[in-house]
Design a protein around this motif. Structure first.
Motif, mmCIF file in Angstrom:
data_model
loop_
_atom_site.group_PDB
_atom_site.id
_atom_site.type_symbol
_atom_site.label_atom_id
_atom_site.label_comp_id
_atom_site.label_asym_id
_atom_site.label_seq_id
_atom_site.Cartn_x
_atom_site.Cartn_y
_atom_site.Cartn_z
ATOM 1 N N ASP A 140 -8.213 1.040 3.215
ATOM 2 C CA ASP A 140 -8.494 0.178 2.074
ATOM 3 C C ASP A 140 -9.979 -0.182 2.109
ATOM 4 O O ASP A 140 -10.464 -0.818 3.060
ATOM 5 N N TYR A 175 -7.977 4.386 -0.248
ATOM 6 C CA TYR A 175 -7.328 3.438 -1.155
ATOM 7 C C TYR A 175 -8.372 2.494 -1.727
ATOM 8 O O TYR A 175 -9.168 1.909 -0.995
ATOM 9 N N HIS A 219 0.809 -1.217 0.000
ATOM 10 C CA HIS A 219 0.000 0.000 0.000
ATOM 11 C C HIS A 219 0.846 1.274 0.000
ATOM 12 O O HIS A 219 0.311 2.373 0.142
ATOM 13 N N GLY A 240 -5.418 0.654 -5.779
ATOM 14 C CA GLY A 240 -3.992 0.982 -5.726
ATOM 15 C C GLY A 240 -3.333 1.181 -7.065
ATOM 16 O O GLY A 240 -2.114 1.103 -7.179
ATOM 17 N N THR A 282 -3.582 4.019 5.865
ATOM 18 C CA THR A 282 -4.210 3.802 4.564
ATOM 19 C C THR A 282 -5.523 3.073 4.790
ATOM 20 O O THR A 282 -5.544 2.005 5.415
ATOM 21 N N ILE A 313 -1.775 7.851 -3.851
ATOM 22 C CA ILE A 313 -2.044 7.049 -2.657
ATOM 23 C C ILE A 313 -0.791 6.857 -1.808
ATOM 24 O O ILE A 313 -0.756 6.016 -0.910
#
Length: 528
Positions: free
Chosen positions: A147, A123, A73, A126, A145, A133
């Protein structure tokens, strides 16, 4: 399938064997000599710093400090991201990766990060190629981050209005799989389709394969729901409205800086039943551009309309042609489209184009489409062998295209000569509008393993300056991110920049959402 942490797509789909041998043979024609392979490092060898933060007990189950999670990430999928990953250069990694299961989790995460001054990076898949990001902050603050892929379902389908309520974390293939039994489709297919999400498309104003009419995801939005640190907002489902500025337009393209898109009602269409396509060759590039403009302004509205210049046709379609190849196609769920195709071919022939009267073996359009799907994987393989392989895109009006094309290709070639000695610049149109094209350029040049990033950055800066100085946009569909910020700041009007700053302050008072994207980092500009 196993997602690659360092490069594009799935590990199992990487370029290898005969495909790799053929690719390197073509590369040696460009850069004679040994092309040494550089294996990606293992996660264990990266030596990532320990996480500087711990999630509150109520959120701990949502958060991961696993090194593999954090490395995967840390960067997007641009050339410079891939090269840094291959070199083990992960200076900016998230401290935690959080995966909310729903809006309540997301609200709790934002509340925690707002209280503690922790940056939040929204995110999706990606696939950013502009540093959008990456937790790259001048003050080096901690980052989480977020997700959204656990929030990835189709919640509701309205077949009467032809619309669907979709969560932001859904990947392209899953979305289409859910719509297919209903005979419906979103028909939005960016190159990243397999590895990107609806929320990412919305946040970056993604462009799909449709070359005319509904080219951007903006055109397919009926309403959106957004969670911000200042509250949750949802626009009303309507086919259109004149009630003041559009609330959806504020968040479309906001790149996670104003709020996190959690779901949207999206406009659908019936799946196409009739298709027809053709490829037309031109001996002269100017004539090819004129023919493409005529087709774009004809009202025929082809679903696909890509002009490949001679270099693009040779490199990615294996066709030697003097001016270029125009690849276009039509489709419909309602009626046959052969008449539209025939008229488009007729327009091209009026401009000196040559098209076969019937299907032909080795059609350059078919070859190019196959190559298009493999391009990101091939880019990664060449980067491993110290080749500079990257793209940049823009859009301009037809009357300004010749000037912009000369300036951009000239700047790119001059920069390549300066940093690499030799190379190739290609151009294709990804989208065409009645008032202008969206040129998409490719760069292929020999690099030095220890200087790849500097070499590309110098080329990128040169072409970005040429775009800005010659009437183009700094991005047509790749988004702004951190990498395009200097040129975006110059492109947007001053009053709009002030309004965007005020909106940021109202919706994200602690300035925790994606700092440094679209707007200066508040901790450096004094807004926080």
């Amino acid at each position: 399938m196993t997602r690659s942490w360092w490069g594009w797509g799935n590990v199992e789909d990487a370029v290898r064997g005969a495909e790799l041998d053929a690719l390197l043979a073509r590369a040696r024609a460009l850069a004679p000599g040994e092309l040494t392979d550089h294996e990606p490092p293992s996660i264990a060898s990266l030596g990532l710093p320990a996480s500087r933060i711990s999630a509150p007990a109520a959120l701990a189950a949502l958060c991961s400090a696993d090194p593999g999670d954090r490395a995967a990430h840390a960067h997007g999928k641009a050339f410079r991201d891939v090269v840094r990953n291959l070199r083990g250069d992960l200076r900016h990694v998230p401290d935690l990766v959080a995966r909310p299961r729903g809006e309540r989790d997301l609200i709790d995460l934002l509340d925690w990060c707002g209280r503690d001054g922790i940056a939040v990076i929204p995110y999706g898949g990606g696939s950013s190629v502009v540093g959008g990001i990456e937790p790259r902050f001048a003050d080096g603050r901690a980052a989480v981050t977020v997700d959204l892929t656990r929030m990835g379902d189709v919640l509701q389908i309205d077949p009467v209005s032809r619309a669907a309520r979709v969560q932001a974390g859904v990947f392209g293939p899953r979305l289409e799989d859910r719509l297919r039994p209903h005979g419906l489709t979103l028909r939005h297919f960016p190159q990243s389709f397999e590895f990107s999400t609806l929320g990412g498309w919305l946040a970056t104003r993604s462009g799909g394969h449709y070359a005319t009419l509904d080219t951007h995801i903006d055109d397919l939005v009926e309403s959106m729901r957004v969670v911000t640190p200042g509250g949750v907002g949802e626009s009303r489902r309507l086919p259109g409205s004149g009630a003041g500025p559009s609330p959806d337009r504020l968040f479309l393209g906001s790149e996670g800086t104003l709020g996190i898109i959690t779901e949207a009602w999206m406009r659908l269409r019936e799946r196409p039943r009739w298709r027809a396509r053709a490829s037309v060759r031109f001996a002269d590039y100017g004539a090819a551009v004129a023919a493409t403009r005529a087709v774009a302004q004809s009202g025929l509205n082809p679903a696909n309309c890509r002009l490949l210049d001679a270099a693009e046709a040779l490199v990615n379609a294996g066709v030697s042609v003097g001016g270029g190849v125009l690849v276009f196609g039509f489709e419909s769920a309602d009626h046959p489209v052969r008449a539209s195709l025939d008229r488009a071919v007729e327009i091209c022939r009026d401009h000196g184009g040559e098209a076969p009267d019937g299907p032909a073996d080795g059609d350059p359009g078919d070859t190019w489409r196959s190559s298009f799907l493999r391009m990101p994987y091939q880019r990664d393989a060449l980067a491993r062998h110290s080749l500079i392989v990257e793209t940049f895109e823009t859009a301009c009006t037809w009357d300004g295209f010749d000037r912009l094309h000369r300036a951009v290709t000239g700047a790119a070639r001059a920069a390549i000569r300066e940093v690499a000695g030799d190379g190739i610049v290609t151009c294709r149109f990804t989208h065409v509008y009645p008032d202008g094209p969206a040129p998409y350029f490719g760069v292929y040049a020999p690099g030095r393993w220890d200087g790849l990033l500097t070499q590309w950055d110098e080329i990128k800066a040169a072409v970005s300056e040429a775009i800005a100085a010659n009437g183009g946009t700094i991005t047509h569909h790749h988004a702004v991110g951190r990498d395009h910020r200097p040129w975006y700041d110059r492109q947007r009007p001053g009053p709009f920049a002030a309004a965007l700053t005020a909106a940021k302050a109202a919706l994200d008072p602690a300035w925790i959402l994606n700092p440094g994207v679209l707007l200066p980092d508040a901790h450096l500009s004094g807004h926080a």
